[in-house]
Design a protein around this motif. Structure first.
Motif, short mmCIF file in Angstrom:
data_model
loop_
_atom_site.label_atom_id
_atom_site.label_comp_id
_atom_site.label_asym_id
_atom_site.label_seq_id
_atom_site.Cartn_x
_atom_site.Cartn_y
_atom_site.Cartn_z
N MET A 160 -76.85 53.18 10.64
CA MET A 160 -75.54 52.97 10.01
C MET A 160 -74.70 54.25 9.89
N ARG A 178 -71.75 42.69 16.12
CA ARG A 178 -72.59 41.60 15.62
C ARG A 178 -73.02 40.75 16.81
N TRP A 185 -61.43 43.27 15.65
CA TRP A 185 -62.17 43.50 14.40
C TRP A 185 -61.58 44.68 13.62
N LEU A 204 -58.24 43.81 -0.15
CA LEU A 204 -59.30 44.14 -1.11
C LEU A 204 -59.33 45.62 -1.48
N LEU A 236 -61.98 33.53 -7.15
CA LEU A 236 -61.62 33.62 -5.72
C LEU A 236 -60.45 32.68 -5.39
N ASP A 253 -64.11 33.72 5.39
CA ASP A 253 -64.83 34.97 5.12
C ASP A 253 -64.89 35.24 3.63
N MET A 254 -63.72 35.11 2.99
CA MET A 254 -63.63 35.41 1.55
C MET A 254 -64.58 34.52 0.75
N LEU A 309 -78.92 45.38 -8.23
CA LEU A 309 -78.63 45.27 -6.79
C LEU A 309 -79.70 45.96 -5.95
N VAL A 354 -76.31 41.69 7.35
CA VAL A 354 -75.82 40.75 8.38
C VAL A 354 -76.23 41.38 9.71
N PRO A 404 -77.28 47.65 -0.80
CA PRO A 404 -77.01 46.21 -0.97
C PRO A 404 -75.72 45.76 -0.29
N PHE A 405 -74.77 46.69 -0.07
CA PHE A 405 -73.51 46.33 0.59
C PHE A 405 -73.46 46.80 2.05
N GLY A 452 -73.59 49.51 5.20
CA GLY A 452 -73.06 50.87 5.36
C GLY A 452 -72.33 51.01 6.67
N ARG A 509 -69.37 48.71 9.28
CA ARG A 509 -69.48 47.30 8.89
C ARG A 509 -69.68 47.12 7.39
N ILE A 510 -69.55 48.17 6.61
CA ILE A 510 -69.82 48.03 5.17
C ILE A 510 -68.97 46.92 4.55
N GLY A 532 -65.73 44.07 0.19
CA GLY A 532 -65.49 43.42 -1.10
C GLY A 532 -66.14 44.13 -2.28
N ALA A 590 -66.04 42.69 -6.05
CA ALA A 590 -67.28 42.13 -6.62
C ALA A 590 -67.67 42.88 -7.90
C1 HEM Z 1 -72.39 41.51 -4.97
C2 HEM Z 1 -71.51 41.12 -4.06
C3 HEM Z 1 -71.57 41.37 -2.57
C4 HEM Z 1 -72.61 41.87 -1.82
C5 HEM Z 1 -73.98 42.34 -2.29
C6 HEM Z 1 -72.15 41.90 -0.45
C7 HEM Z 1 -72.92 42.33 0.63
C8 HEM Z 1 -72.45 42.41 1.95
C9 HEM Z 1 -73.24 42.89 3.06
C10 HEM Z 1 -74.69 43.36 2.98
C11 HEM Z 1 -72.46 42.85 4.17
C12 HEM Z 1 -72.87 43.30 5.59
C13 HEM Z 1 -72.71 44.81 5.69
C14 HEM Z 1 -73.27 45.43 6.95
O1 HEM Z 1 -73.42 44.78 7.97
O2 HEM Z 1 -73.56 46.66 6.89
C15 HEM Z 1 -71.17 42.32 3.77
C16 HEM Z 1 -70.12 42.13 4.62
C17 HEM Z 1 -68.92 41.55 4.24
N1 HEM Z 1 -68.54 41.20 2.95
FE1 HEM Z 1 -69.65 41.42 1.28
N2 HEM Z 1 -70.86 41.44 -0.39
C18 HEM Z 1 -70.47 41.11 -1.67
C19 HEM Z 1 -69.23 40.62 -2.06
C20 HEM Z 1 -68.17 40.40 -1.21
C21 HEM Z 1 -66.88 39.90 -1.63
C22 HEM Z 1 -66.49 39.61 -3.08
C23 HEM Z 1 -66.12 39.76 -0.49
C24 HEM Z 1 -64.69 39.28 -0.35
C25 HEM Z 1 -63.99 38.67 -1.27
C26 HEM Z 1 -66.94 40.18 0.63
C27 HEM Z 1 -66.53 40.18 1.94
C28 HEM Z 1 -67.28 40.66 3.01
C29 HEM Z 1 -66.82 40.66 4.39
C30 HEM Z 1 -65.47 40.16 4.89
C31 HEM Z 1 -67.84 41.25 5.16
C32 HEM Z 1 -67.87 41.49 6.67
C33 HEM Z 1 -67.53 42.96 6.98
C34 HEM Z 1 -67.66 43.32 8.47
O3 HEM Z 1 -68.40 42.67 9.21
O4 HEM Z 1 -66.99 44.28 8.89
N3 HEM Z 1 -68.17 40.56 0.15
N4 HEM Z 1 -71.20 42.08 2.41
#
Ligand code: HEM
Length: 428
Positions: free
Chosen positions: A23, A33, A58, A70, A117, A223-224, A286, A296, A359-360, A362, A365-366, A369, A373
């Motif tokens: 990452m 992806r 993208w 966001l 949301l 997505d959202m 987390l 993902v 958890p989110f 890095g 692709r991080i 949100g 969140a």
């Molecule tokens: C505790 C809450 C959340 C966690 C733990 C979380 C976790 C993640 C993770 C692990 C990924 C993949 C990152 C990667 O591939 O490195 C991701 C992608 C994403 N998340 Fe979250 N997420 C959360 C909340 C949200 C919220 C609230 C939104 C929008 C309202 C959101 C929108 C997205 C989108 C659009 C992606 C795709 C990003 C990409 O592929 O470039 N997420 N999230």
């Protein structure tokens, strides 16, 4: 570990060093992806940012998320909406408590995350009742096995096993719902800076190099809802589960909140900034319970070398965040819920710079949100800990309280969360 899952070459990453290799050091190579059957059938043929292959499309859509939809200022602008939705959750808890002793907190958290949301997507969102079922069905399909993704030569079996027809039905229902949301939205005059308003103005002002069509709008809304609701709700459940299990920390955090908000009727987001233990509890939750334990999936765009090993182009990569977040090389007593570790070392965060806590995800692709969140989680937890003391349902001991994960791709609690609230009256 490089292995074959079916006919697909897959790299499984389980340490923070390797997570950093993927990452950070080789982020450009692993920023794509893999195309999956569920994403093709459900997400408007790759128009969703979450599953779009790495490339110009993208990049532009991700920028819309990070800056316009966001970004920190946009998230701040939803403060009033958050406040009102949290107050409504407090009323629901009071009402449920007056009817029976224990409260279904899973239901309270799930409604809260969806309500907020819907509200930020469009002030006039009138389809909430259908949305929850569709999110459940869509998430289940992403976790379901299909032959096309692992044994492409046997793809015809998906038709026999009805994967395709199920996915097409769910996709049709989503499309009908989103069509109605957009029609409702276009029929109102008063628009107030919600997501649909922002998307329309971006289209009018030509902020992207391609025409933003209705399909793009729908893919972004999916997505959202898909990425934003379950993840937040699962985290809220685990925070409260860990706190009732660890009563000492529960009392400490309540003390922090009640001292800071002494003489107040409700908590503001300014107050949250000073709540160090609250932030540490959320981080620790987390760490132990990342809602997307395998993040993902990613795919390599070209052949590369990692730690001396050749990784061919087109290799699928699964990053095991659950294992990375518990890696004994990075964490002392990794299995123990110990928020104090983040009070002693405040430098470790989940915003993509520390690869022992992911958890989110890095890199490029991080998750976009994070701010949205975390703002929802902090205000909800602080408010319900301020107004209520929480106990286990009558007769249950802490040892009997179930802390296991449900089977499946998202690490949800196995059981619904029922707890007993006792209201605390604060004098103003
Ligand atoms: C505790 C809450 C959340 C966690 C733990 C979380 C976790 C993640 C993770 C692990 C990924 C993949 C990152 C990667 O591939 O490195 C991701 C992608 C994403 N998340 Fe979250 N997420 C959360 C909340 C949200 C919220 C609230 C939104 C929008 C309202 C959101 C929108 C997205 C989108 C659009 C992606 C795709 C990003 C990409 O592929 O470039 N997420 N999230």
């Amino acid at each position: 570990m490089l292995l074959h899952l079916g006919q697909i070459r897959t790299l499984i990453v389980s340490s923070s060093e390797m997570a950093q290799e993927i990452m950070k050091n080789h982020d450009d190579v692993f920023a794509s992806r893999p195309s999956t059957k569920a994403s093709k059938l459900l997400l408007y043929e790759g128009k969703s940012v979450g599953f779009a292959p790495y490339g110009e499309y993208w990049k532009q859509i991700k920028k819309l998320y990070m800056v316009h939809l966001l970004g920190p200022l946009k998230v701040k602008s939803f403060e009033l909406a958050r406040h009102e939705e949290v107050q409504s959750a407090v009323q629901k808890i009071r009402h449920a408590q007056s009817l029976s002793n224990s409260v279904d907190l899973s239901e309270v958290f799930s409604s809260f995350t969806l309500d907020i949301l819907c509200r930020v997507v469009s002030k006039n969102f009138s389809q909430k009742h259908l949305l929850r079922g569709l999110i459940e069905e869509g998430t289940a399909l992403f976790g379901e096995f299909n032959f096309q993704d692992y044994m492409p030569t046997l793809h015809f079996l998906d038709i026999l096993l009805k994967f395709d027809s199920k996915a097409k039905n769910v996709s049709k229902e989503w499309d009908n719902l989103l069509e109605e949301v957009l029609t409702d939205y276009l029929s109102i005059d008063e628009k107030e800076g919600d997501f649909l308003d922002v998307l329309l103005s971006l289209r009018t002002n030509k902020k992207v190099d391609f025409e933003l069509t209705k399909e793009h709008f729908k893919a972004i809304l999916m997505d959202m809802f898909g990425a934003g609701s379950h993840t937040t709700f699962i985290t809220l459940e685990w925070v409260m589960a860990e706190l009732v299990k660890d009563h000492k920390t529960m009392l400490k955090i309540q003390h922090e909140i009640r001292i800071l908000c002494h003489n107040k009727e409700s908590i503001t987001e300014e107050d949250l900034k000073k709540m160090a233990l609250l932030k540490a509890v959320i981080k620790e939750t987390l760490r132990l319970h990342p809602p997307a334990p395998l993040l993902v999936p990613r795919e390599s765009l070209e052949e590369t070398q990692i730690n001396g090993y050749d990784v061919p182009k087109g290799t699928k990569v699964l990053i095991n965040a659950w294992a990375v977040n518990r890696d004994p090389k990075s964490w002392q007593n990794p299995e123990k819920f110990n928020p104090e570790r983040f009070m002693e070392d405040t430098s470790v965060d989940f915003r993509g710079n520390n690869f022992q806590l992911i958890p989110f995800g890095g890199g490029r692709r991080i998750c976009p949100g994070i701010n949205f969140a975390i703002s929802n989680i902090e205000i909800m937890i602080a408010t319900i800990l301020f107004h209520f003391n929480w106990e286990l349902p009558c007769g249950m001991t802490r040892d009997e309280f179930d802390m296991s994960d449900a089977p499946g791709l998202s690490a949800r609690r196995n059981e619904k969360l029922y707890l007993v609230p006792r209201e605390v009256y604060h004098t103003v």
